[in-house]
Design a protein around this motif. Structure first.
Motif, short mmCIF file in Angstrom:
data_model
loop_
_atom_site.label_atom_id
_atom_site.label_comp_id
_atom_site.label_asym_id
_atom_site.label_seq_id
_atom_site.Cartn_x
_atom_site.Cartn_y
_atom_site.Cartn_z
N LEU A 1 0.82 -1.21 0.00
CA LEU A 1 0.00 0.00 0.00
C LEU A 1 0.86 1.26 0.00
O LEU A 1 0.59 2.20 -0.75
CB LEU A 1 -0.93 -0.01 1.22
N ILE A 2 1.89 1.27 0.83
CA ILE A 2 2.76 2.45 0.90
C ILE A 2 3.42 2.69 -0.45
O ILE A 2 3.51 3.82 -0.93
CB ILE A 2 3.81 2.28 2.01
N SER B 1 3.18 5.73 -5.70
CA SER B 1 2.86 5.82 -7.13
C SER B 1 1.71 6.78 -7.37
O SER B 1 1.68 7.51 -8.37
CB SER B 1 2.51 4.43 -7.68
N ILE B 2 0.73 6.77 -6.45
CA ILE B 2 -0.40 7.69 -6.57
C ILE B 2 0.07 9.13 -6.45
O ILE B 2 -0.37 10.02 -7.19
CB ILE B 2 -1.46 7.37 -5.50
N VAL B 3 1.00 9.37 -5.52
CA VAL B 3 1.55 10.71 -5.36
C VAL B 3 2.20 11.16 -6.66
O VAL B 3 2.04 12.31 -7.10
CB VAL B 3 2.55 10.76 -4.20
N VAL B 4 2.94 10.24 -7.30
CA VAL B 4 3.56 10.58 -8.59
C VAL B 4 2.49 10.85 -9.64
O VAL B 4 2.60 11.80 -10.43
CB VAL B 4 4.49 9.44 -9.06
N PRO C 1 10.22 -4.14 -2.38
CA PRO C 1 9.70 -3.37 -3.52
C PRO C 1 9.15 -2.01 -3.12
O PRO C 1 9.21 -1.06 -3.90
CB PRO C 1 8.59 -4.29 -4.08
N MET C 2 8.60 -1.94 -1.90
CA MET C 2 8.06 -0.67 -1.43
C MET C 2 9.13 0.42 -1.44
O MET C 2 8.91 1.52 -1.96
CB MET C 2 7.50 -0.83 -0.01
N TRP C 3 10.31 0.12 -0.88
CA TRP C 3 11.36 1.13 -0.80
C TRP C 3 11.88 1.49 -2.19
O TRP C 3 12.20 2.66 -2.46
CB TRP C 3 12.51 0.63 0.08
N ILE C 4 11.96 0.51 -3.08
CA ILE C 4 12.39 0.79 -4.44
C ILE C 4 11.41 1.73 -5.13
O ILE C 4 11.80 2.71 -5.77
CB ILE C 4 12.54 -0.52 -5.24
#
Length: 442
Positions: A17-18, A23-26, A157-160
């Motif tokens: 989710l994070i 990605s949503i912020v982007v 993957p979240m941090w990437i």
């Protein structure tokens, strides 16, 4: 048991989710920066992104076929076998991405015949090619991200994703407006920033897989195995139905974007604003549903069908709660959010009229995402293909045209039609999930 399932789903789903929120912020930043650059750039981005949503979600769906395969092996602690499977899965996903790219090139050669405003074509065509260049690195990242999710390592993957998203936003700031001595490239600058972030995502996750001690057993299996035609076939059999399911779903939204363009430039720009809002709910729902798919596949590996059902229903409760929060945020803050994306009063006014149909389809979206991923976790993925074809193509597209044009509701009717296809798909996914687990319980 139910309480522990909620905790497991949230623990696995929260890092996903994070990453999705990043990605949503982007997506928000892209839309806001491009929208403030010009309404024509916003409308062009809406068209191209809608075209590529189908390609990207189809490619992502193909990678999603790995989840039940790897999740089942992980519960059996067959780590070397997972590595061997990943070698063939990487080859399969690259071939699939190349196929999708060829299809998109054919679409590019016919852009002038898709009924979009003529003044947008000079912006649409170069941006289209830049986005197309990102399909291969995106496919590589999706493949290794699904491996990481399926082995319950959802934080990496979240941090990437978060790091790449920060790079994307910085690239937008530099290249759209020409800040810090960079050239002012407008929409093209946004495309270059996105392409760069996708290349970085793929490079970093592959480097971690090949170099980290934590993943040594997987790496040994990967490097010592040969690319196997039988493994490629197994991956393809599990992946094609999911890829087509997501293709039909996202394709119906793409056609809706095309129909919005028939109404005019303002309608197309407004559609982009509302769709980016809807993606907030979609990405959040898919994050938790991806965790459900992993846990259902883990239970399937242990042949625990009762646990599969309990996991699915616990996940659905979580998604309904999230849908309610999303709907409240759109109702209370929709006007403020819309103003972030554009200063054009015509786009703002039209977008504000679409809040109600946006809220209506959140629950349908949450329902179909929840049970589609539950069914995916069982490995019985064949029904997903025709359920989506019937719901989104046979029913959804005609409903979009009828409500938008025949009924004379315009863009409001186009958005309203999403609820029809989403709720139908959700009901069918639920039916086949229950039938699959009932049959396996006997």
């Amino acid at each position: 048991m139910s309480g522990s399932l909620y905790i497991k789903i949230l623990r696995l789903g929260l890092p996903i989710l994070i990453g999705q929120l990043g990605s949503i912020v982007v997506g928000f930043a892209d839309t806001a920066m491009v929208g403030r650059y010009s309404t024509q750039a916003l409308a062009s981005a809406s068209f191209v992104n809608s075209m590529f949503n189908t390609a990207i979600f189809t490619s992502l769906g193909f990678a999603y076929g790995l989840t039940p395969l790897i999740g089942s092996l992980f519960s059996q602690q067959r780590y070397g076998r997972i590595g061997a499977l990943m070698r063939s899965a990487t080859a399969a996903n690259l071939l699939f991405a190349l196929l999708i790219s060829v299809i998109m090139i054919c679409l590019y050669l016919n852009i002038e015949h898709l009924g979009q405003p003529e003044e947008l074509i000079p912006l649409i065509k170069p941006y289209f090619l830049i986005v197309l260049s990102g399909m291969i690195p995106l496919a590589l990242f999706n493949t290794f991200a699904q491996w990481s999710y399926a082995i319950n390592h959802t934080r990496m993957p979240m941090w990437i994703i978060l790091g790449a998203n920060a790079l994307n936003i910085l690239g937008n700031y530099l290249l759209i407006y020409g800040n810090w001595g960079c050239p002012e490239l407008g929409l093209i600058g946004a495309g270059i920033a996105t392409l760069t972030s996708r290349i970085v995502c793929a490079a970093v996750i592959i480097a971690i897989f090949l170099c980290s001690r934590k993943y040594r057993e997987y790496r040994i299996g990967f490097t010592s195995a040969r690319t196997s035609s039988s493994d490629i076939s197994m991956v393809s059999n599990a992946s094609w139905p999911v890829a087509l399911q997501m293709s039909f779903e996202s394709g119906s939204f793409t056609i809706a974007a095309m129909m919005s363009g028939w109404i005019g430039e303002i309608a197309l720009a407004s559609f982009q604003v509302i769709v980016i809002l809807g993606s907030l709910g979609f990405c959040v729902y898919y994050s938790m549903a991806a965790a459900v798919a992993v846990l259902v596949s883990n239970a399937a590996g242990l042949s625990d069908r009762i646990l599969m059902r309990r996991t699915a229903m616990s996940g659905y409760v979580i998604l309904l709660a999230i849908a309610t929060l999303s709907s409240l945020s759109f109702w209370l803050f929709g006007a403020d959010i819309i103003h972030i994306f554009t200063n054009d009063p015509r786009v703002i006014a039209m977008s504000l009229t679409l809040i109600i149909p946006l809220i209506m389809y959140q629950y349908g979206d949450a329902t179909q995402i929840s049970f589609a991923n539950s069914l995916r976790g069982t490995s019985n993925v064949m029904p997903m293909m025709w359920i989506s074809f019937v719901s989104y193509i046979i029913v959804g597209i005609p409903a979009t045209y009828l409500l938008g044009f025949t009924a004379g509701l315009g863009l409001y009717g186009i958005l309203l039609s999403f609820s029809v296809s989403l709720f139908l798909a959700g009901a069918l996914f639920l039916y086949f999930f229950m039938r699959t687990t009932r049959r396996q319980l006997r």
